[in-house]
Design a protein around this motif. Structure first.
Motif, PDB file in Angstrom:
ATOM      1  N   THR A  24       0.849  -1.183   0.000  1.00 53.43           N
ATOM      2  CA  THR A  24       0.000   0.000   0.000  1.00 53.43           C
ATOM      3  C   THR A  24       0.881   1.228   0.000  1.00 53.43           C
ATOM      4  O   THR A  24       2.031   1.181   0.450  1.00 53.43           O
ATOM      5  N   PHE A  25       0.353   2.343  -0.495  1.00 48.13           N
ATOM      6  CA  PHE A  25       1.148   3.550  -0.677  1.00 48.13           C
ATOM      7  C   PHE A  25       0.411   4.762  -0.109  1.00 48.13           C
ATOM      8  O   PHE A  25      -0.126   5.581  -0.847  1.00 48.13           O
ATOM      9  N   PRO A  26       0.371   4.886   1.217  1.00 47.14           N
ATOM     10  CA  PRO A  26      -0.286   6.052   1.824  1.00 47.14           C
ATOM     11  C   PRO A  26       0.503   7.324   1.532  1.00 47.14           C
ATOM     12  O   PRO A  26       1.736   7.331   1.613  1.00 47.14           O
ATOM     13  N   THR A  27      -0.189   8.374   1.176  1.00 51.06           N
ATOM     14  CA  THR A  27       0.508   9.629   0.889  1.00 51.06           C
ATOM     15  C   THR A  27       1.095  10.199   2.181  1.00 51.06           C
ATOM     16  O   THR A  27       0.548  10.043   3.268  1.00 51.06           O
ATOM     17  N   ILE A  28       2.224  10.870   2.030  1.00 48.09           N
ATOM     18  CA  ILE A  28       2.917  11.437   3.189  1.00 48.09           C
ATOM     19  C   ILE A  28       3.478  12.806   2.847  1.00 48.09           C
ATOM     20  O   ILE A  28       3.874  13.072   1.715  1.00 48.09           O
ATOM     21  N   GLY A  29       3.453  13.661   3.824  1.00 50.38           N
ATOM     22  CA  GLY A  29       4.136  14.939   3.744  1.00 50.38           C
ATOM     23  C   GLY A  29       4.894  15.116   5.051  1.00 50.38           C
ATOM     24  O   GLY A  29       4.595  14.463   6.055  1.00 50.38           O
ATOM     25  N   PHE A  30       5.900  15.963   5.062  1.00 48.05           N
ATOM     26  CA  PHE A  30       6.651  16.193   6.284  1.00 48.05           C
ATOM     27  C   PHE A  30       7.279  17.573   6.241  1.00 48.05           C
ATOM     28  O   PHE A  30       7.346  18.224   5.194  1.00 48.05           O
ATOM     29  N   ALA A  31       7.704  18.023   7.388  1.00 50.07           N
ATOM     30  CA  ALA A  31       8.426  19.288   7.500  1.00 50.07           C
ATOM     31  C   ALA A  31       9.402  19.144   8.652  1.00 50.07           C
ATOM     32  O   ALA A  31       9.283  18.216   9.465  1.00 50.07           O
ATOM     33  N   GLY A  32      10.375  20.044   8.714  1.00 51.42           N
ATOM     34  CA  GLY A  32      11.375  19.905   9.761  1.00 51.42           C
ATOM     35  C   GLY A  32      12.165  21.181   9.960  1.00 51.42           C
ATOM     36  O   GLY A  32      11.774  22.263   9.512  1.00 51.42           O
TER      37      GLY A  32
END
Length: 420
Positions: free
Chosen positions: A290-298
């Protein structure tokens, strides 16, 4: 001689004072009043631990942040530390604008606490740690336990076949539906997750820049989502639903399933008992992935800060357990530290669903091609118009896929040509 020595000592003392009194600039780009208030609290802790150091927080409104920060950078108004979105990392990391944080991580007491995903994403550009992700915005599947029990569904669906069958059973209940479909603004994530999971890959382009969206696997995934709607497994008016609509559709008990980030928990937890819902990994496709969408920041350190050691101490304060957990409680992101799962706020069955998904080797987070300047129009205009047409039966899944593939192929090939 005595006066000369006294003058020299005074100069040394003045120099020491000048060195001690340091101002660091910190730019915040994903801004809200609550986030800024939390940031000030963490920064105050840093300032108290480092007497003589002041942090100037510059908060940029998110809808203008990209342009405003680019203008600041071009004018030489460069901060020491900044909040770095995932979509900007390559832009600034490849032109010498950022410091590699790897030397600091070697001696940092909390490096071992950073999740593997955090280190992986932070090292995306040339293998150097140009950013320490503070958290992740990852899609997972909310499910209504009461509706599943009423419909005779024994457990949350693990596969796309299970998900379709469970949605069918729930939709047979009067006034109930399986899936809170996001057919309106922001709906691209669902199309990408179902498309990639059915295709068994998150590769959106071939080596020559040709989009894969028109390939059979992706088309099958798009058709799967269209069929869910046209078979009545999603509310009829969900063709126009946005974020608030789908979240309300879930907590009101209208539909049993919702794919969303942890920020949806804020509204859901206020209106539902924790015993009545759960969060699980997105359903897997035919090949078990499965390929759940992801975003991130740091947090990133800009090149040549006023004081490199102090700039790192500021990042370490923001990224350490106390700062990271406090920050993510307000931002709705999943913390980058593995120990955060022990915090009472995150140590719930609901958050466990996201931590399990992050740890699942067959759940590969999918990132959008936000490096393409044409992506914004694709996401916010073309996708909405054409996907609604497909849901309403005005165009076929193949027509939808071809329009998306044609547009994205042109954008990717243009980007590739400009790189030469």
């Amino acid at each position: 001689m005595k006066s000369l020595i006294a003058a020299s000592m005074a100069a040394v003392l003045m120099t020491g004072t000048a060195l001690a009194d340091t101002t660091l600039k910190l730019v915040e780009v994903i801004t809200s009043p609550e986030r800024t208030e939390t940031l000030r609290g963490i920064v105050k802790t840093f300032e108290e631990a480092n007497p003589g150091t002041t942090v100037e927080i510059i908060s940029l409104p998110w809808n203008e942040a990209f342009e405003k920060f680019a203008t600041m950078y071009s004018a030489g108004e460069i901060p020491d530390v900044m909040e770095m979105p995932d979509t900007w990392l390559a832009l600034y990391g490849t032109n010498g604008a950022l410091e590699d944080l790897e030397p600091f991580l070697k001696d940092w007491e909390h490096t071992a606490d950073l999740s593997d995903r955090a280190l992986e994403f932070g090292r995306q550009v040339g293998g150097k740690t140009y950013m320490l992700p503070y958290g992740f915005y990852l899609r997972a599947m909310f499910y209504n336990k009461k509706l599943l029990e009423e419909a005779g569904v024994a457990e949350p669906p693990k596969t796309l076949d299970d998900f379709e069958e469970a949605s069918r059973k729930v939709s047979a209940l009067p006034g109930k539906y399986g899936y809170c479909l996001r057919g309106g603004p922001g709906g691209l994530n669902g199309w990408m997750m179902f498309g990639a999971s059915m295709a068994g890959t998150d590769q959106m382009f071939k080596e020559d820049g040709t989009s894969t969206f028109a390939d059979p696997g992706w088309v099958k995934g798009f058709a799967y989502l269209i069929d869910l709607y046209r078979n009545g497994y999603a509310p009829k008016d969900s063709v126009n639903w946005g974020f608030n609509d789908i979240v309300a559709g879930f907590y009101s008990g209208t539909c049993a399933f919702l794919d969303q980030d942890p920020d949806a928990l804020i509204a859901i937890a206020e209106r539902m008992s924790p015993d009545d819902y759960g969060v699980t990994t997105m359903p897997k496709g035919p090949d078990g992935k499965t390929f759940p969408t992801i975003g991130f920041a740091g947090w990133s350190m800009m090149a040549n800060p006023a004081d490199k050691e102090l700039a790192w101490k500021l990042i370490a304060t923001l990224q350490g357990p106390e700062g990271n957990i406090a920050w993510n409680k307000r931002t709705g992101a999943l913390p980058a530290l593995t120990s955060a799962s022990n915090d009472p706020h995150f140590a719930t069955p609901q958050f466990e669903g996201w931590f399990n998904e992050l740890a699942d080797p067959d759940a590969k987070p999918l990132s959008m091609p936000t490096y393409l300047e044409e992506f914004a129009f694709f996401k916010d205009s073309l996708v909405i118009k054409t996907s609604q047409q497909a849901l309403l039966g005005e165009i076929t899944p193949e027509d939808l896929a071809k329009q998306w593939a044609d547009y994205m192929t042109a954008a990717q090939q243009k980007w590739l040509a400009n790189k030469k």
